[in-house]
Motif scaffolding. Structure first.
Motif, mmCIF file in Angstrom:
data_model
loop_
_atom_site.group_PDB
_atom_site.id
_atom_site.type_symbol
_atom_site.label_atom_id
_atom_site.label_comp_id
_atom_site.label_asym_id
_atom_site.label_seq_id
_atom_site.Cartn_x
_atom_site.Cartn_y
_atom_site.Cartn_z
ATOM 1 N N LYS A 56 18.548 22.779 4.726
ATOM 2 C CA LYS A 56 17.694 23.881 4.278
ATOM 3 C C LYS A 56 16.847 23.448 3.084
ATOM 4 C CE LYS A 56 18.029 28.678 2.689
ATOM 5 N NZ LYS A 56 18.977 29.775 2.331
ATOM 6 N N LYS A 57 17.458 22.737 2.148
ATOM 7 C CA LYS A 57 16.713 22.232 0.986
ATOM 8 C C LYS A 57 15.688 21.187 1.416
ATOM 9 C CE LYS A 57 20.426 23.044 -2.371
ATOM 10 N NZ LYS A 57 21.356 22.410 -3.338
ATOM 11 N N GLU A 58 16.063 20.393 2.406
ATOM 12 C CA GLU A 58 15.132 19.384 2.921
ATOM 13 C C GLU A 58 13.899 20.050 3.524
ATOM 14 O OE1 GLU A 58 14.906 16.054 6.505
ATOM 15 O OE2 GLU A 58 16.750 17.184 6.142
ATOM 16 N N ALA A 59 14.103 21.124 4.282
ATOM 17 C CA ALA A 59 12.983 21.825 4.903
ATOM 18 C C ALA A 59 12.090 22.470 3.844
ATOM 19 C CB ALA A 59 13.499 22.874 5.880
ATOM 20 N N PHE A 60 12.684 23.007 2.778
ATOM 21 C CA PHE A 60 11.885 23.643 1.724
ATOM 22 C C PHE A 60 11.020 22.619 0.998
ATOM 23 C CE2 PHE A 60 11.301 25.031 -2.689
ATOM 24 C CZ PHE A 60 10.673 26.256 -2.476
ATOM 25 N N ALA A 61 11.509 21.375 0.898
ATOM 26 C CA ALA A 61 10.751 20.331 0.214
ATOM 27 C C ALA A 61 9.429 20.040 0.898
ATOM 28 C CB ALA A 61 11.586 19.059 0.126
ATOM 29 N N ALA A 62 9.282 20.416 2.173
ATOM 30 C CA ALA A 62 8.023 20.168 2.890
ATOM 31 C C ALA A 62 6.882 21.026 2.350
ATOM 32 C CB ALA A 62 8.204 20.425 4.386
ATOM 33 N N TYR A 63 7.201 22.144 1.652
ATOM 34 C CA TYR A 63 6.165 22.955 1.023
ATOM 35 C C TYR A 63 5.518 22.228 -0.162
ATOM 36 C CZ TYR A 63 7.619 27.238 3.464
ATOM 37 O OH TYR A 63 7.899 28.190 4.407
ATOM 38 N N LEU A 64 6.230 21.319 -0.786
ATOM 39 C CA LEU A 64 5.819 20.710 -2.047
ATOM 40 C C LEU A 64 5.081 19.400 -1.784
ATOM 41 C CD1 LEU A 64 9.164 21.327 -3.957
ATOM 42 C CD2 LEU A 64 7.144 22.796 -3.857
ATOM 43 N N PRO A 65 4.234 18.989 -2.744
ATOM 44 C CA PRO A 65 3.504 17.738 -2.541
ATOM 45 C C PRO A 65 4.438 16.538 -2.528
ATOM 46 C CG PRO A 65 3.170 18.588 -4.766
ATOM 47 C CD PRO A 65 3.875 19.657 -4.010
ATOM 48 N N GLY A 66 4.102 15.585 -1.679
ATOM 49 C CA GLY A 66 4.874 14.350 -1.598
ATOM 50 C C GLY A 66 4.179 13.244 -2.366
ATOM 51 N N ILE A 67 4.940 12.546 -3.172
ATOM 52 C CA ILE A 67 4.403 11.445 -3.961
ATOM 53 C C ILE A 67 5.055 10.161 -3.472
ATOM 54 C CG2 ILE A 67 4.146 10.470 -6.274
ATOM 55 C CD1 ILE A 67 4.339 13.303 -7.376
ATOM 56 N N ASP A 68 4.215 9.175 -3.130
ATOM 57 C CA ASP A 68 4.713 7.924 -2.577
ATOM 58 C C ASP A 68 4.052 6.744 -3.281
ATOM 59 O OD1 ASP A 68 6.296 8.936 -0.134
ATOM 60 O OD2 ASP A 68 4.343 9.879 0.122
ATOM 61 N N PHE A 69 4.767 5.647 -3.284
ATOM 62 C CA PHE A 69 4.217 4.400 -3.821
ATOM 63 C C PHE A 69 4.317 3.337 -2.744
ATOM 64 C CE2 PHE A 69 5.143 0.194 -5.530
ATOM 65 C CZ PHE A 69 3.964 -0.045 -6.250
ATOM 66 N N ALA A 70 3.251 2.574 -2.609
ATOM 67 C CA ALA A 70 3.242 1.461 -1.659
ATOM 68 C C ALA A 70 2.680 0.236 -2.378
ATOM 69 C CB ALA A 70 2.399 1.793 -0.434
ATOM 70 N N GLY A 71 3.328 -0.863 -2.212
ATOM 71 C CA GLY A 71 2.870 -2.090 -2.840
ATOM 72 C C GLY A 71 2.996 -3.250 -1.873
ATOM 73 N N GLY A 72 2.206 -4.301 -2.126
ATOM 74 C CA GLY A 72 2.268 -5.430 -1.219
ATOM 75 C C GLY A 72 1.787 -6.716 -1.881
ATOM 76 N N TYR A 73 2.161 -7.814 -1.273
ATOM 77 C CA TYR A 73 1.730 -9.141 -1.738
ATOM 78 C C TYR A 73 1.300 -9.938 -0.521
ATOM 79 C CZ TYR A 73 2.117 -14.073 -2.940
ATOM 80 O OH TYR A 73 1.868 -15.409 -3.095
ATOM 81 N N THR A 74 0.168 -10.673 -0.679
ATOM 82 C CA THR A 74 -0.350 -11.494 0.412
ATOM 83 C C THR A 74 -0.714 -12.873 -0.126
ATOM 84 O OG1 THR A 74 -1.259 -9.551 1.507
ATOM 85 C CG2 THR A 74 -2.091 -11.694 2.224
ATOM 86 N N TYR A 75 -0.274 -13.889 0.565
ATOM 87 C CA TYR A 75 -0.696 -15.261 0.234
ATOM 88 C C TYR A 75 -1.718 -15.701 1.268
ATOM 89 C CZ TYR A 75 -0.786 -20.315 -0.138
ATOM 90 O OH TYR A 75 -1.219 -21.612 -0.258
ATOM 91 N N ASN A 76 -2.880 -16.167 0.801
ATOM 92 C CA ASN A 76 -3.942 -16.645 1.673
ATOM 93 C C ASN A 76 -4.088 -18.157 1.531
ATOM 94 O OD1 ASN A 76 -5.014 -13.997 2.649
ATOM 95 N ND2 ASN A 76 -5.370 -13.706 0.459
ATOM 96 N N GLN A 77 -4.273 -18.827 2.641
ATOM 97 C CA GLN A 77 -4.382 -20.282 2.623
ATOM 98 C C GLN A 77 -5.663 -20.757 1.928
ATOM 99 O OE1 GLN A 77 -4.676 -22.013 6.484
ATOM 100 N NE2 GLN A 77 -4.597 -24.124 5.764
ATOM 101 N N LYS A 78 -6.794 -20.066 2.205
ATOM 102 C CA LYS A 78 -8.087 -20.510 1.697
ATOM 103 C C LYS A 78 -8.655 -19.498 0.724
ATOM 104 C CE LYS A 78 -9.311 -23.065 5.913
ATOM 105 N NZ LYS A 78 -10.323 -23.227 6.984
ATOM 106 N N ASN A 79 -9.553 -19.994 -0.147
ATOM 107 C CA ASN A 79 -10.287 -19.113 -1.042
ATOM 108 C C ASN A 79 -11.427 -18.451 -0.279
ATOM 109 O OD1 ASN A 79 -8.744 -19.612 -3.311
ATOM 110 N ND2 ASN A 79 -9.942 -21.431 -3.889
ATOM 111 N N LEU A 80 -12.012 -17.458 -0.903
ATOM 112 C CA LEU A 80 -13.131 -16.735 -0.309
ATOM 113 C C LEU A 80 -14.426 -17.235 -0.939
ATOM 114 C CD1 LEU A 80 -14.140 -14.390 1.496
ATOM 115 C CD2 LEU A 80 -13.932 -12.911 -0.515
#
Length: 481
Positions: A56-80
């Motif tokens: 029930k508490k989980e369902a009520f949380a859907a009314y509220l804004p969701g805040i998320d964080f996403a991060g990533g790392y990429t290694y590229n062989q060549k320069n641009l």
């Protein structure tokens, strides 16, 4: 009395092994409480209620804004690199006469006209050099990240429906727990009164054996006096041996019934304790009301409440299915950053920026999948309503049968009370007539057997009446515990 009962419960919880709290007088309510505390099915039901609250508490949380964080790392062989080689750019000089900038071109000294290549292109006299390295960027190690905020605005009614579903689901879990508690109480009562019944029959069997022992002694004395035959003695002895066998059977049944009660109460099966009603002549009240209003019964029954809430759950599931065909609107805000970044030239450090927007999703065509999902949910609601109607019909029949059976049990118990008085008087008259030599030992044994049967029937009728009363309170939804 409550203090004594409390001491009895504490004694049962502390004493174990072969030590038997003989002085403990455990009442029916204490057995019920122990069963309610230790019943594994009820523990599961309580955990389901706790689970429903979290959902029930989980369902009520859907009314509220969701805040998320996403991060990533990429290694590229060549320069641009923007250029494939060094670049030469023509330059301009300011002409004061015209007030404009003109390209610096190679001109013919004689004609003053720009010199062109064979393909017609002019030749700049001065150029600006842009080395390839100046437009090459190091992107070997790229770090990115974003913090996003999503606020649902309209999800087709799905969030509201899910909150109602979890609310009804929590109530269903509570109703099912209460219904299971009533089943447990009825099982405990049946086991409790079974012990009381067998203990009363054990005492009755002992009294019957004692009567036969006395009769055997009297017949033996009469035979020695020449007033009875050996056949009379054999008849009494056979009857006495049969009574002793019945006594042993009752004793074994009593032991097994105590084990069954211990198991229901969550105690070791070999635990020994005395029930409050097993050593007393229990008088059962026959003042039991069998009148009822079926609508009130439906309003009190936990299983009916659970089924009605289940119908509401299916109705909300229809709305969830319908939401799949409606637009969804949400507000989205984000702060995105990266290293390297291009917000102020190419820079190998973290930098970011905010962004705000809205997102709208409109279903257009899914080959009837969403529509069929809605129709299936609608059929589920119809099925649940039919199950509710069927259950209410069965409950009405159940209540009628319980009422009739209770009424019959009251009449039977009253008749057994009358019969036992007659049986006792008949046995007393037969005993006196035997002593006066007016009746044979066989007549006395018949009277004793009739007395045994009357007492046994009274015990059975009393226990049956008590269980009918408990069962009637259960089906009427008025059981107190």
């Amino acid at each position: 009395m409550k203090i004594i009962n409390l001491i009895s419960i504490i004694t049962l919880c502390v004493i174990s092994g072969n030590v038997a709290p003989i002085s403990a007088q455990v009442p029916l309510d204490s057995c019920r409480n122990m069963a309610l505390r230790n019943n594994k099915t009820l523990q599961i039901a309580n955990e389901k209620i706790r689970q429903a609250k979290y959902q029930k508490k989980e369902a009520f949380a859907a009314y509220l804004p969701g805040i998320d964080f996403a991060g990533g790392y990429t290694y590229n062989q060549k320069n641009l690199s923007i250029f494939d080689s060094d670049q030469l750019l023509p330059t301009k000089s300011f002409d004061a006469a015209t007030g404009q900038y003109n390209f610096n071109l190679v001109t013919n000294p004689e004609t003053g006209m720009p010199v062109t290549t064979p393909d017609g292109n002019v030749i700049p006299s001065t150029v600006a050099l842009i080395p390839k390295e100046a437009m090459t960027y190091d992107i070997h190690n790229v770090f990115t990240g974003a913090v996003t905020l999503t606020q649902p605005v309209y999800m087709g009614g799905k969030i509201v429906a899910m909150n109602k579903i979890t609310k009804y689901a929590e109530q269903i879990a509570k109703d099912m727990r209460d219904s299971q508690a009533e089943e447990t109480i009825y099982s405990v009562d049946a086991a409790y009164w079974q012990v009381v019944s067998l203990k009363a029959k054990y005492d009755l069997a002992q009294s019957y054996v004692a009567l036969l022992d006395t009769l055997y002694s009297n017949v033996k004395a009469m035979r020695e006096a020449g007033l009875a035959t050996k056949g009379d003695m054999l008849q009494v002895e056979v009857k006495r041996n049969s009574a002793n066998i019945d006594l042993a059977k009752v004793e074994n049944g009593l032991s097994l019934s105590r084990m069954a009660l211990n198991q229901l109460c969550g105690l070791p099966i070999n635990e020994q304790f005395m029930l409050a009603d097993e050593n007393s002549d229990v008088q059962f009240s026959t003042l039991v009301s069998t009148e009822y209003n079926i609508d009130d019964v439906f309003a009190r029954r936990h299983d009916v409440k659970a089924l009605k809430n289940a119908v509401k759950v299916y109705e909300q599931q229809q709305k969830v299915a319908l939401s799949g065909m409606l637009p969804n609107v949400a507000l989205v805000g984000a702060y995105s950053f990266s290293n390297p970044n291009m917000f102020n030239g190419f820079s190998k450090k973290f930098s970011g920026a905010f962004s705000v927007g809205a997102m709208v999703t409109i279903p257009i065509w899914h080959w009837g999948g969403d529509l069929n999902k809605y129709k299936a949910a609608k059929s589920g609601t119809i099925i649940q309503k039919l199950q509710l109607d069927n259950a209410m019909e069965m409950i009405e029949l159940q209540v009628r049968q319980a009422s009739y059976k209770t009424h019959e049990a009251m009449k039977t118990y009253n008749m057994t009370c009358v019969n036992i008085d007659k049986a006792e008087e008949n046995m007393r008259q037969a005993t006196l007539a035997f002593k006066e030599g007016m009746m044979s030992a066989e007549n006395v044994m018949e009277a004793q057997t009739a007395w045994l049967k009357a007492n046994s029937e009274k015990i059975d009728a009393g226990i049956d009446l008590q269980l009918c009363k408990v069962y009637l309170s259960k089906v009427l939804g008025v059981m107190n515990y």
